[in-house]
Design an enzyme around this catalytic site. Structure first.
Site, PDB file in Angstrom:
ATOM      1  N   ASP A  63       0.880  -1.171   0.000  1.00 35.20           N
ATOM      2  CA  ASP A  63       0.000   0.000   0.000  1.00 35.20           C
ATOM      3  C   ASP A  63       0.910   1.210   0.000  1.00 35.20           C
ATOM      4  OD1 ASP A  63      -1.752   2.053   0.367  1.00 35.20           O
ATOM      5  OD2 ASP A  63      -2.759   1.189   2.112  1.00 35.20           O
ATOM      6  N   TYR A 155      -5.148  16.744  -9.906  1.00 36.70           N
ATOM      7  CA  TYR A 155      -4.148  15.936 -10.598  1.00 36.70           C
ATOM      8  C   TYR A 155      -2.981  16.802 -11.060  1.00 36.70           C
ATOM      9  CZ  TYR A 155      -2.067  12.795 -14.056  1.00 36.70           C
ATOM     10  OH  TYR A 155      -1.192  12.023 -14.784  1.00 36.70           O
ATOM     11  N   LYS A 159       1.020  16.603  -9.844  1.00 35.40           N
ATOM     12  CA  LYS A 159       2.095  16.295 -10.782  1.00 35.40           C
ATOM     13  C   LYS A 159       3.069  17.469 -10.928  1.00 35.40           C
ATOM     14  CE  LYS A 159       0.927  12.090 -11.882  1.00 35.40           C
ATOM     15  NZ  LYS A 159       1.797  10.946 -11.582  1.00 35.40           N
ATOM     16  N   THR A 190      -3.596   3.690 -21.366  1.00 33.72           N
ATOM     17  CA  THR A 190      -3.436   2.764 -20.245  1.00 33.72           C
ATOM     18  C   THR A 190      -4.804   2.546 -19.611  1.00 33.72           C
ATOM     19  OG1 THR A 190      -3.072   4.473 -18.568  1.00 33.72           O
ATOM     20  CG2 THR A 190      -1.128   3.678 -19.759  1.00 33.72           C
TER      21      THR A 190
END
Length: 251
Positions: A63, A155, A159, A190
């Protein structure tokens, strides 16, 4: 022809059971490295490779947002024969403009995309520094940390942090012979990007100079290069692998 030979090297690939991480694990194993994939999944990744390559890939469940468990797992890897390469490819992606982003969504991105990187990279640096033999660390970021991606506030923020973290780590550890760099994928096919419909994927492809999405293997090729002796004098680079996306937009 230049051949990348990683025989005798041991690598950990965080998030190595899917997408870019899985492709990177295969690339490293094809080059001769012994690879340990790490993810929340209990099972080892299913890969399309020769039996010889598959035999070089093992798996440990982790994890990535659990600091103590991360320390334990990396200690096990290092004790089992050392740690030469770490590629961190685990991450999450969900849409939301800032006014639509609740606390839970924000902290989910930060725990996984930032804290998870911090824990794994910190442990890697501890073992590499202690061994005194150098090493390679490759963080899989995103071009969304370099330019905006409309509708993905949390997000992009997570990043963006990784880009400057890469530079800082390079400054701090280059003298120890540890190369820290990152790969910034553009739009890549993906499991994670299945949130986009085929129509949206087609529209987004039109914004890429190369006019197509990347394959996970193309991102893995860059990670392999930065993990190899060919990158021994490269420190603190955030390498876009994006079909020209951050270079500009086609007219």
């Amino acid at each position: 022809m230049i051949h990348i030979d990683l025989r005798g090297k041991r690598a950990a690939v965080v998030g190595g059971t899917s997408g870019i991480g899985r492709a990177t694990a295969v690339r490293l194993a094809e080059a001769g490295a012994e690879v340990v994939t790490l993810s929340r999944r209990a099972a080892a990744p299913e890969v399309q490779a020769s039996p010889e390559v598959c035999a070089r890939i093992s798996h440990k469940q982790l994890d990535i947002v659990d600091s103590s468990q991360t320390a334990e797992v990396f200690a096990e890897i290092a004790a089992g024969g050392g740690l030469d390469i770490t590629v961190h490819s685990a991450g999450v992606l969900a849409p939301g403009q800032m006014h639509d982003t609740d606390d839970e969504l924000w902290h989910w991105h930060m725990r996984t995309n930032v804290d998870g990187v911090f824990y794994a990279v910190r442990e890697s640096l501890r073992h590499m520094s202690s061994a005194g033999t150098g090493g390679k660390i490759v963080i899989i970021g995103s071009v969304s940390g370099q330019v905006g991606n409309a509708g993905f506030a949390a997000y992009c923020a997570s990043k963006g942090l990784l880009i400057n973290l890469t530079r800082q780590l390079a400054l701090d550890y280059a003298s120890d012979g540890i190369n820290v760099n990152s790969v910034l994928p553009g739009f890549t096919d993906t499991e994670m990007t299945d949130i986009y419909s085929p129509d949206v994927k087609s529209l987004l492809a039109d914004t890429i100079p190369a006019k197509k999405w990347a394959r996970a293997e193309q991102i893995a090729d860059a990670a392999l290069f930065l993990s190899s002796p060919l990158a021994d004098y490269i420190h603190g680079v955030n390498l876009p692998v994006d079909g020209g996306y951050v270079a500009g937009r086609p007219a």
